[in-house]
Design an enzyme around this catalytic site. Structure first.
Site, PDB file in Angstrom:
ATOM      1  N   ASP A  62      25.984   6.069 -52.678  1.00  0.00           N
ATOM      2  CA  ASP A  62      25.456   7.370 -52.249  1.00  0.00           C
ATOM      3  C   ASP A  62      24.042   7.596 -52.782  1.00  0.00           C
ATOM      4  O   ASP A  62      23.215   8.222 -52.119  1.00  0.00           O
ATOM      5  CB  ASP A  62      26.381   8.497 -52.723  1.00  0.00           C
ATOM      6  CG  ASP A  62      27.756   8.402 -52.100  1.00  0.00           C
ATOM      7  OD1 ASP A  62      27.833   8.264 -50.873  1.00  0.00           O
ATOM      8  OD2 ASP A  62      28.757   8.446 -52.834  1.00  0.00           O
ATOM      9  N   HIS A 113      31.610   6.279 -59.867  1.00  0.00           N
ATOM     10  CA  HIS A 113      32.402   6.463 -58.652  1.00  0.00           C
ATOM     11  C   HIS A 113      33.845   6.732 -59.049  1.00  0.00           C
ATOM     12  O   HIS A 113      34.353   6.152 -60.007  1.00  0.00           O
ATOM     13  CB  HIS A 113      32.325   5.209 -57.768  1.00  0.00           C
ATOM     14  CG  HIS A 113      32.793   5.420 -56.367  1.00  0.00           C
ATOM     15  ND1 HIS A 113      34.126   5.402 -56.039  1.00  0.00           N
ATOM     16  CD2 HIS A 113      32.119   5.661 -55.212  1.00  0.00           C
ATOM     17  CE1 HIS A 113      34.255   5.606 -54.732  1.00  0.00           C
ATOM     18  NE2 HIS A 113      33.050   5.778 -54.211  1.00  0.00           N
TER      19      HIS A 113
END
Length: 428
Positions: free
Chosen positions: A364, A307
């Site tokens: 995600d 991330h």
């Protein structure tokens, strides 16, 4: 004596205050720099620039911490629900039972949308992207509620706009999907809770009965909580900048939806599924693709791992991984793409290359798996994201207005031509 920073330019010194947040974050306050020196700073993408002081969300990417109004995301996901978290974000405190019951009741009583909204929906072809439909329907609420355009209206009227938008967002989201597949829209069912109502509007058809699976509804509720706010990201900053012009809440949120629509922002979970589809078409050999991901000379990038903000494990991923496992077990979904996802997850969590670089599966990755298992098409993923992010956008818009922040107006460094004389067309 307060802490200060010193900038020296052309032999002149400028002293600037250093401010500190409640979590000991420090920032150099440059708000007086241009006035005292004529100099500005430049920071493409605003990656090192704080645009505001905010009391809503705290994020520490190095330590993997995410808190809403001081409450850890782990506690909220385990013990709370989406509407309670929405109230917390927007109003700053967890509600007592009476306040919460009133909040939920008010939202439930405003789920129905004006019938003319269907006329707007019918104006879109079935090929319209659901995010474009969602953004348009949200912005159109300024026409149905013109009083919302008044920046000086009473706080009670602002609260009514907030209730209306939270209440109607699932309807707009579900209708954007129904428009795409050419099915008749479903009206809200106020006997159901927030997420169950949305699922019924999404998937029920006139041809058969639809019963909401509580495991699915609970997983979706957790996903909405995990997406509810995430500090000053692209779409949130957009909402605040648009709102700083005193644009209505509906227009500001519509702008945030459009910012989220971009594939570099809200499209990450869609990119995960597209990657998994490509691996399936190639034969499904996860070891081959893991090797490609580790090869610096290979352009392939493993989507859904690591991330930009979190330099450790994404705290939201730990929570949603269990929800993903529960959903897959409950639904008994047989899908080769999801099997590939589980294979990639297992290999990454046990591969020293990924572990040492902290390239763990992020939120995600798991949200894409859940949406896929629920039968939600990939171009609806960002719509789901927007529905979750709504209370955060509202909270940020409300805070910006209440703090009377100035209109957003970034500066620039001009790099174009110097003064030139106009040349007549015949002489060019």
């Amino acid at each position: 004596m307060s802490n200060t920073a010193e900038i020296k330019v052309d032999g002149k010194s400028y002293e600037l205050p250093v401010i500190e947040g409640t979590e000991n974050e420090q920032a150099i306050d440059i708000s007086s720099l241009r006035g005292s020196s004529g100099i500005i700073t430049i920071d493409p993408g605003f990656k090192n620039t704080g645009s505001t002081k905010s009391a809503i969300t705290f994020l520490d990417g190095e330590k993997g911490i995410l808190r809403y109004r001081g409450y850890s995301i782990e506690d909220l996901a385990e013990k709370s629900n989406f509407l309670e978290v929405a109230y917390l974000l927007i109003y700053g405190e967890l509600p007592d039972k009476a306040t919460y019951d009133t909040f939920v009741s008010d939202i439930t009583n405003h789920t129905l949308v004006h019938e003319d909204v269907k006329k707007i929906l019918e104006g879109f072809p079935s090929t319209a992207h659901p995010m474009g439909v969602l953004s348009s329907l949200v912005c159109a609420q300024t026409a149905f509620y013109p009083a919302s355009l008044d920046p000086n209206r009473a706080a009670s009227e602002v609260d009514l706009s907030i209730i209306r938008l939270i209440a109607k967002m699932p309807t707009f989201a579900a209708w954007s999907y129904k428009n795409q597949i050419g099915h008749p829209v479903n009206y809200p069912d106020n006997n159901l809770n927030y997420t169950s109502n949305f699922l019924k509007m999404m998937f029920a058809t006139p041809a058969e009965e639809y019963e909401v699976d509580p495991v699915v509804a609970d997983a979706l509720d957790k996903l909405l909580i995990l997406h509810a706010d995430h500090e000053q990201n692209c779409s949130t900053s957009t909402v605040r900048v648009v709102g700083s012009s005193h644009a209505s809440m509906y227009a500001s949120i519509s702008a945030g939806i459009n910012a989220l629509w971009g594939p570099l922002h809200g499209g990450a979970n869609q990119a995960v599924i597209e990657m998994l589809e490509n691996i399936r078409k190639d034969g499904g050999d996860t070891k081959k693709w893991m090797a490609k991901a580790k090869d610096k000379n290979d352009p392939f990038r493993l989507m859904g791992f690591g991330h930009r903000v979190y330099k450790n494990f994404d705290p939201r991923a730990r929570i949603i991984k269990k929800a993903a496992d529960d959903v897959l077990a409950k639904l008994g979904v047989k899908d080769p793409v999801l099997d590939i996802a589980k294979g990639l997850e297992e290999e990454a969590l046990n591969d020293s290359y990924f572990v040492e670089r902290k390239l763990y599966p992020n939120v995600d990755f798991y949200s894409g798996i859940i949406y896929r298992a629920l039968g939600i098409p990939t171009d609806m993923f960002t719509v789901m994201f927007a529905m979750g992010r709504l209370p955060g956008w509202i909270a940020q818009w409300k805070e910006m207005r209440e703090n009377k922040e100035p209109i957003g107006r970034p500066r620039q460094i001009y790099t174009g031509s110097n003064l030139r004389s106009y040349v007549d067309m015949s002489s060019r």
